[in-house]
Design an enzyme around this catalytic site. Structure first.
Site, PDB file in Angstrom:
ATOM      1  N   GLY A   1       0.337  17.108  -4.021  1.00  0.00           N
ATOM      2  CA  GLY A   1      -0.287  18.107  -3.151  1.00  0.00           C
ATOM      3  C   GLY A   1       0.008  17.866  -1.684  1.00  0.00           C
ATOM      4  N   THR A   2      -1.019  17.961  -0.875  1.00  0.00           N
ATOM      5  CA  THR A   2      -1.000  17.814   0.585  1.00  0.00           C
ATOM      6  C   THR A   2       0.342  18.142   1.224  1.00  0.00           C
ATOM      7  OG1 THR A   2      -2.597  16.062   0.196  1.00  0.00           O
ATOM      8  CG2 THR A   2      -1.871  16.343   2.446  1.00  0.00           C
TER       9      THR A   2
ATOM     10  N   ASP B   1      -0.840  14.119 -10.726  1.00  0.00           N
ATOM     11  CA  ASP B   1      -1.874  15.042 -10.264  1.00  0.00           C
ATOM     12  C   ASP B   1      -1.211  16.255  -9.596  1.00  0.00           C
ATOM     13  OD1 ASP B   1      -4.960  15.214  -9.550  1.00  0.00           O
ATOM     14  OD2 ASP B   1      -3.854  15.881  -7.783  1.00  0.00           O
TER      15      ASP B   1
ATOM     16  N   TYR C   1      -0.839  23.954  -5.191  1.00  0.00           N
ATOM     17  CA  TYR C   1       0.265  23.161  -4.626  1.00  0.00           C
ATOM     18  C   TYR C   1       1.631  23.829  -4.838  1.00  0.00           C
ATOM     19  CZ  TYR C   1      -3.192  19.334  -5.026  1.00  0.00           C
ATOM     20  OH  TYR C   1      -4.313  18.550  -4.975  1.00  0.00           O
TER      21      TYR C   1
ATOM     22  N   HIS D   1     -10.786  23.371  -8.790  1.00  0.00           N
ATOM     23  CA  HIS D   1     -10.327  22.671  -7.580  1.00  0.00           C
ATOM     24  C   HIS D   1     -11.407  22.522  -6.512  1.00  0.00           C
ATOM     25  CE1 HIS D   1      -6.339  21.781  -5.305  1.00  0.00           C
ATOM     26  NE2 HIS D   1      -7.313  21.119  -4.747  1.00  0.00           N
TER      27      HIS D   1
ATOM     28  N   LEU E   1      -5.924   6.324   1.359  1.00  0.00           N
ATOM     29  CA  LEU E   1      -5.257   5.555   2.422  1.00  0.00           C
ATOM     30  C   LEU E   1      -5.493   6.147   3.809  1.00  0.00           C
ATOM     31  CD1 LEU E   1      -1.879   4.789   0.586  1.00  0.00           C
ATOM     32  CD2 LEU E   1      -3.894   3.338   0.790  1.00  0.00           C
TER      33      LEU E   1
ATOM     34  N   THR F   1      -2.998   8.825  -5.167  1.00  0.00           N
ATOM     35  CA  THR F   1      -2.259   8.569  -3.934  1.00  0.00           C
ATOM     36  C   THR F   1      -0.830   9.069  -4.119  1.00  0.00           C
ATOM     37  OG1 THR F   1      -1.642   6.829  -2.360  1.00  0.00           O
ATOM     38  CG2 THR F   1      -1.741   6.179  -4.671  1.00  0.00           C
TER      39      THR F   1
ATOM     40  N   LYS G   1       8.317   6.197  -1.024  1.00  0.00           N
ATOM     41  CA  LYS G   1       9.057   4.934  -0.851  1.00  0.00           C
ATOM     42  C   LYS G   1       8.896   4.038  -2.082  1.00  0.00           C
ATOM     43  CE  LYS G   1       9.192   5.842   3.801  1.00  0.00           C
ATOM     44  NZ  LYS G   1       8.419   7.063   3.807  1.00  0.00           N
TER      45      LYS G   1
ATOM     46  N   ARG H   1       6.487   1.088  -1.776  1.00  0.00           N
ATOM     47  CA  ARG H   1       5.063   1.437  -1.803  1.00  0.00           C
ATOM     48  C   ARG H   1       4.617   1.890  -3.186  1.00  0.00           C
ATOM     49  NH1 ARG H   1       4.721   4.938   3.682  1.00  0.00           N
ATOM     50  NH2 ARG H   1       4.921   3.236   5.171  1.00  0.00           N
TER      51      ARG H   1
HETATM   52  N1  LIG Z   1      -8.608  17.776  -5.005  1.00  0.00           N
HETATM   53  C1  LIG Z   1      -8.310  17.975  -3.742  1.00  0.00           C
HETATM   54  O1  LIG Z   1      -8.900  18.835  -3.054  1.00  0.00           O
HETATM   55  C2  LIG Z   1      -7.254  17.141  -3.108  1.00  0.00           C
HETATM   56  C3  LIG Z   1      -6.401  16.416  -3.903  1.00  0.00           C
HETATM   57  N2  LIG Z   1      -5.406  15.653  -3.354  1.00  0.00           N
HETATM   58  C4  LIG Z   1      -4.492  14.940  -4.279  1.00  0.00           C
HETATM   59  O2  LIG Z   1      -4.364  13.600  -3.878  1.00  0.00           O
HETATM   60  C5  LIG Z   1      -2.978  13.299  -3.654  1.00  0.00           C
HETATM   61  C6  LIG Z   1      -2.834  12.194  -2.644  1.00  0.00           C
HETATM   62  O3  LIG Z   1      -3.403  12.587  -1.426  1.00  0.00           O
HETATM   63  P1  LIG Z   1      -2.993  11.944  -0.090  1.00  0.00           P
HETATM   64  O4  LIG Z   1      -3.922  12.395   0.951  1.00  0.00           O
HETATM   65  O5  LIG Z   1      -1.543  12.205   0.131  1.00  0.00           O
HETATM   66  O6  LIG Z   1      -3.196  10.389  -0.422  1.00  0.00           O
HETATM   67  P2  LIG Z   1      -3.103   9.075   0.431  1.00  0.00           P
HETATM   68  O7  LIG Z   1      -4.292   8.880   1.302  1.00  0.00           O
HETATM   69  O8  LIG Z   1      -2.871   8.021  -0.584  1.00  0.00           O
HETATM   70  O9  LIG Z   1      -1.835   9.248   1.369  1.00  0.00           O
HETATM   71  C7  LIG Z   1      -0.545   9.199   0.917  1.00  0.00           C
HETATM   72  C8  LIG Z   1       0.359   9.194   2.118  1.00  0.00           C
HETATM   73  O10 LIG Z   1       0.237   7.918   2.704  1.00  0.00           O
HETATM   74  C9  LIG Z   1       1.497   7.475   3.127  1.00  0.00           C
HETATM   75  N3  LIG Z   1       1.443   6.030   3.020  1.00  0.00           N
HETATM   76  C10 LIG Z   1       1.386   5.281   1.913  1.00  0.00           C
HETATM   77  N4  LIG Z   1       1.307   3.979   2.233  1.00  0.00           N
HETATM   78  C11 LIG Z   1       1.318   3.922   3.585  1.00  0.00           C
HETATM   79  C12 LIG Z   1       1.277   2.882   4.510  1.00  0.00           C
HETATM   80  N5  LIG Z   1       1.222   1.617   4.109  1.00  0.00           N
HETATM   81  N6  LIG Z   1       1.313   3.193   5.817  1.00  0.00           N
HETATM   82  C13 LIG Z   1       1.398   4.460   6.222  1.00  0.00           C
HETATM   83  N7  LIG Z   1       1.450   5.503   5.396  1.00  0.00           N
HETATM   84  C14 LIG Z   1       1.401   5.232   4.082  1.00  0.00           C
HETATM   85  C15 LIG Z   1       2.486   8.103   2.180  1.00  0.00           C
HETATM   86  O11 LIG Z   1       3.708   8.307   2.870  1.00  0.00           O
HETATM   87  P3  LIG Z   1       5.127   7.716   2.342  1.00  0.00           P
HETATM   88  O12 LIG Z   1       5.705   8.771   1.470  1.00  0.00           O
HETATM   89  O13 LIG Z   1       5.882   7.510   3.597  1.00  0.00           O
HETATM   90  O14 LIG Z   1       4.842   6.421   1.620  1.00  0.00           O
HETATM   91  C16 LIG Z   1       1.811   9.431   1.819  1.00  0.00           C
HETATM   92  O15 LIG Z   1       2.274  10.467   2.678  1.00  0.00           O
HETATM   93  C17 LIG Z   1      -2.371  14.647  -3.265  1.00  0.00           C
HETATM   94  O16 LIG Z   1      -0.974  14.675  -3.403  1.00  0.00           O
HETATM   95  C18 LIG Z   1      -3.084  15.543  -4.255  1.00  0.00           C
HETATM   96  O17 LIG Z   1      -2.473  15.425  -5.517  1.00  0.00           O
HETATM   97  C19 LIG Z   1      -5.301  15.530  -1.991  1.00  0.00           C
HETATM   98  C20 LIG Z   1      -6.120  16.227  -1.152  1.00  0.00           C
HETATM   99  C21 LIG Z   1      -7.145  17.119  -1.636  1.00  0.00           C
HETATM  100  O1  LIG Z   2      -3.654  18.046  -2.028  1.00  0.00           O
HETATM  101  C1  LIG Z   2      -4.360  18.828  -1.376  1.00  0.00           C
HETATM  102  N1  LIG Z   2      -4.251  19.082  -0.058  1.00  0.00           N
HETATM  103  C2  LIG Z   2      -5.210  19.996   0.306  1.00  0.00           C
HETATM  104  C3  LIG Z   2      -5.477  20.557   1.524  1.00  0.00           C
HETATM  105  C4  LIG Z   2      -6.523  21.484   1.622  1.00  0.00           C
HETATM  106  C5  LIG Z   2      -7.241  21.845   0.495  1.00  0.00           C
HETATM  107  C6  LIG Z   2      -6.960  21.284  -0.741  1.00  0.00           C
HETATM  108  C7  LIG Z   2      -5.942  20.364  -0.804  1.00  0.00           C
HETATM  109  C8  LIG Z   2      -5.418  19.618  -1.898  1.00  0.00           C
HETATM  110  O2  LIG Z   2      -5.794  19.606  -3.062  1.00  0.00           O
END
Ligand SMILES: NC(=O)C1=CN([C@@H]2O[C@H](COP(=O)(O)OP(=O)(O)OC[C@H]3O[C@@H](n4cnc5c(N)ncnc54)[C@H](OP(=O)(O)O)[C@@H]3O)[C@@H](O)[C@H]2O)C=CC1
Ligand SMILES: O=C1Nc2ccccc2C1=O
Length: 311
Positions: A28-29, A66, A71, A127, A216, A266, A270, A273
């Site tokens: 996502g995101t 996930d 998305y 969601h 994170l 998460t 990389k 990671r």
């Molecule tokens: N249900 C909902 O409403 C939501 C669900 N989600 C779900 O959760 C998933 C994960 O969310 P997300 O917020 O991305 O999770 P995280 O908080 O785990 O962030 C991941 C990001 O952190 C970066 N990262 C990882 N390790 C490090 C580090 N050591 N230093 C700096 N940056 C780092 C990664 O970049 P890099 O690629 O460079 O490693 C990646 O872009 C989404 O893809 C989605 O599937 C997310 C938001 C809302």
């Molecule tokens: O992965 C997500 N990123 C988002 C940003 C806004 C609302 C929902 C989401 C997700 O589920």
């Protein structure tokens, strides 16, 4: 919690190749925003990047993916799964119904299964509890359709995301205990120790697994969003814990998430990671160190998603 224990241990989930559900890799995101409104050529490039990233995760041991309707990443998930050669039963695929559209959960699920090229989902979530104001279609109606889909074998487990206590109670009123949600996926990290008042205790009491997205956040979202990093308390604590446990800051945060009873979702592009993320089951933070992260984290509040909706 001993080293082998994980928050899913007390849940009656299907195992994946005999293994319990582990930390999930998200699609996502980053992808949902990046793909929106981009020219065809750029979308093709992003699509390929996501397939490559998923393949990297699958080839390095992830089996929990996930995704969500919103998305627009179902086709990439399907493609990566096909290219990986991993059998469907050896994967756990979660998707989510987007309630903010004039489409029923039953219809949305049909498209989701087609896009993912699968007969069933391991987990289907509503969601958000935020349904369109212009529609009479409600949480209760959607939940009943989701129960029907489970009875038909199209979904193995059912749950919700971003639900506060009041929203969960609405579901409890219209369903039998065997069809209560088994997962609530919410934003969780040390700077947001509760999405809404009491949600953690409430989910634990009702045996609902909490999944943590954005685990994170303290490592990379604060720096870019908040000018004054001097106020950021974990910036001092995490390097010390990293040194003590010989693990990276991310691993400390992800392990903290597990020990607080949340399964992290998460993502990373990389390989280093990705491997680090999977290496969080072989060490344990002391209770004092979990309490330290809680204590320091609770002095600073930060929410990345749905700000203002739960306050
Ligand atoms: N249900 C909902 O409403 C939501 C669900 N989600 C779900 O959760 C998933 C994960 O969310 P997300 O917020 O991305 O999770 P995280 O908080 O785990 O962030 C991941 C990001 O952190 C970066 N990262 C990882 N390790 C490090 C580090 N050591 N230093 C700096 N940056 C780092 C990664 O970049 P890099 O690629 O460079 O490693 C990646 O872009 C989404 O893809 C989605 O599937 C997310 C938001 C809302
Ligand atoms: O992965 C997500 N990123 C988002 C940003 C806004 C609302 C929902 C989401 C997700 O589920």
């Amino acid at each position: 919690m001993t080293q082998s224990e994980s928050p899913v241990d007390s849940h009656n989930f299907r195992t994946v190749s005999g293994k319990p559900l582990i930390v999930g890799t998200g699609t996502g995101t980053k992808w949902q925003w990046l793909k929106k409104g981009r020219p065809e050529e750029e979308r093709t490039k992003l699509t390929q990047e996501l397939i490559d990233q998923l393949l990297l995760a699958l080839n390095n041991g992830f089996y929990h993916i996930d995704t969500a309707e919103i998305y627009t990443t179902h086709p990439e998930v399907a493609e990566a799964v096909e290219q990986s050669g991993i059998k469907r039963e050896d994967l756990w695929i979660t998707s989510k119904y987007n309630p903010y559209r004039n489409i029923t959960a039953a219809d949305a699920l049909k498209t989701t299964l087609e896009e993912l090229k699968t007969d069933y989902l391991d987990l289907y979530l509503i969601h958000t509890p935020f349904f369109s104001d212009e529609s009479t279609y409600s949480i209760e109606t959607a939940w009943k359709e989701i129960i029907d889909a489970k009875k038909q074998g199209k979904i193995r487990h059912i749950g919700v995301s971003n639900f506060a206590v009041q929203h969960l109670e609405r579901i409890f009123k219209v369903s039998e205990p065997e069809f209560y949600p088994v997962v609530n996926q919410i934003e969780f990290h040390p700077y947001l120790q509760d999405q809404s008042a009491d949600i953690t205790d409430y989910c634990k009491k009702h045996n609902i697994l909490l999944e943590a997205y954005g685990p994170l956040t303290p490592l990379f979202r604060i720096q870019s969003n908040e000018a004054d990093t001097a106020e950021d308390p974990l910036r001092k604590v995490l390097p010390k814990l990293s040194e003590k446990y010989q693990k990276t800051d991310s691993q400390i945060l992800l392990r903290y998430t597990l020990q607080r009873g949340y399964l992290p979702i998460t993502t990373s592009s990389k390989v280093q990671r990705i491997r680090e993320t999977l290496a969080i089951y072989d060490f344990e933070l002391s209770a004092e160190d979990v309490a330290l992260i809680d204590k320091e984290g609770s002095t600073f509040h930060f929410r990345s998603f749905f700000d203002g909706k739960f306050d």
